[in-house]
Design an enzyme around this catalytic site. Structure first.
Site, PDB file in Angstrom:
ATOM      1  N   ASP A  94      -1.098   1.117  -4.180  1.00 46.81           N
ATOM      2  CA  ASP A  94      -2.145   1.358  -3.205  1.00 46.81           C
ATOM      3  C   ASP A  94      -1.633   2.391  -2.198  1.00 46.81           C
ATOM      4  O   ASP A  94      -0.419   2.619  -2.096  1.00 46.81           O
ATOM      5  CB  ASP A  94      -2.478   0.025  -2.511  1.00 46.81           C
ATOM      6  CG  ASP A  94      -3.437   0.190  -1.361  1.00 46.81           C
ATOM      7  OD1 ASP A  94      -4.494   0.827  -1.553  1.00 46.81           O
ATOM      8  OD2 ASP A  94      -3.141  -0.304  -0.259  1.00 46.81           O
TER       9      ASP A  94
ATOM     10  N   ASP B 174      -3.392   3.143   1.515  1.00 50.49           N
ATOM     11  CA  ASP B 174      -3.557   2.747   2.917  1.00 50.49           C
ATOM     12  C   ASP B 174      -2.960   1.385   3.230  1.00 50.49           C
ATOM     13  O   ASP B 174      -3.267   0.391   2.575  1.00 50.49           O
ATOM     14  CB  ASP B 174      -5.043   2.757   3.284  1.00 50.49           C
ATOM     15  CG  ASP B 174      -5.607   4.165   3.296  1.00 50.49           C
ATOM     16  OD1 ASP B 174      -5.147   4.981   4.107  1.00 50.49           O
ATOM     17  OD2 ASP B 174      -6.483   4.471   2.454  1.00 50.49           O
TER      18      ASP B 174
END
Length: 248
Positions: free
Chosen positions: A49, A51
């Site tokens: 991922d 953020d």
């Protein structure tokens, strides 16, 4: 004479058994070696991922008064990125400590993918900064345009037993909890901080001019888990499910 022949017969019989046993052992060793060589060629996958896992993003307009000093440090800090609109910075991106080392080392062990709920344009900008030569991720990027509601490994061409996910948000992966190595959210700016009564945690990292530890922070710890799991996968004859190895 009869006794001698009998002894000779049993001696030859024992030697034949020994040769057959040795031959059988050699076949088993060759079979095992071939099996382990095949395992070493199996591709292991790492899904990352962006953020609050690898970085923290903030609109410049959301900087607190105590964080605005950062605007004067944009050119001197390698862990800060910015996007511009007409020559004016609109957003800041703070890279998590140890990120560049993490990507370099993880790339030696895994085929890496980015999977984010951000836009494709946003993901490409981030990757142009942290992977400009496409050495780490190539074009293996999935964004919300392709996956708007939740994340799924069905969009990645890989045996799911050999995939590890690193994400701060477990709820984004409702069907793949066994694959997930959940990391603590990385929040550098006051933006997106939750209210906390603790005076120590009331201020953001940026406001305190502090940061997560490089040597003992989340990415450093995750890398050690991944390295250990990778070694065990390659060395243990019956370890075919990487998901089990990241739990030990």
């Amino acid at each position: 004479m009869g006794s001698f022949i009998k002894q000779l017969f049993f001696s030859l019989l024992e030697k034949t058994k020994g040769r057959n046993k040795l031959s059988s052992l050699n076949k088993e060793e060759k079979k095992k070696k071939k099996k382990m060589e095949k395992k070493k060629k199996m591709k292991l996958h790492l899904v990352l991922d962006l953020d609050q896992t690898l970085l923290h993003y903030v609109p410049v307009s959301e900087l607190s008064d105590k964080e605005k000093y950062i605007m004067q440090e944009l050119d001197s800090r390698g862990d800060l990125l910015s996007s511009f609109n007409g020559g004016t910075p609109r957003h800041l991106i703070k890279l998590r400590p140890f990120l560049r080392e993490f990507l370099k080392e993880a790339n030696k062990l895994f085929r890496m993918h980015v999977y984010t709920m951000g836009t494709y344009g946003y993901a490409r900008y981030i990757l142009s900064e942290i992977d400009p030569g496409k050495r780490y991720f190539g074009n293996r990027v999935i964004t919300r345009e392709k996956s708007p509601h939740s994340k799924t490994l069905d969009r990645i061409s890989a045996d799911q037993r050999r995939v590890v996910i690193v994400d701060d948000n477990a709820s984004a992966w409702p069907q793949h909890k066994p694959n997930l190595l959940q990391v603590k959210q990385y929040i550098y700016f006051r933006y997106q901080m939750t209210n906390n009564d603790s005076e120590e945690e009331f201020y953001s990292h940026a406001e305190k001019k502090s940061d997560e530890s490089r040597s003992n922070g989340s990415l450093s710890k995750v890398l050690k888990i991944l390295q250990k799991a990778h070694t065990r996968f390659q060395q243990e004859e019956d370890s075919y499910d990487l998901r089990l190895l990241i739990r030990d």
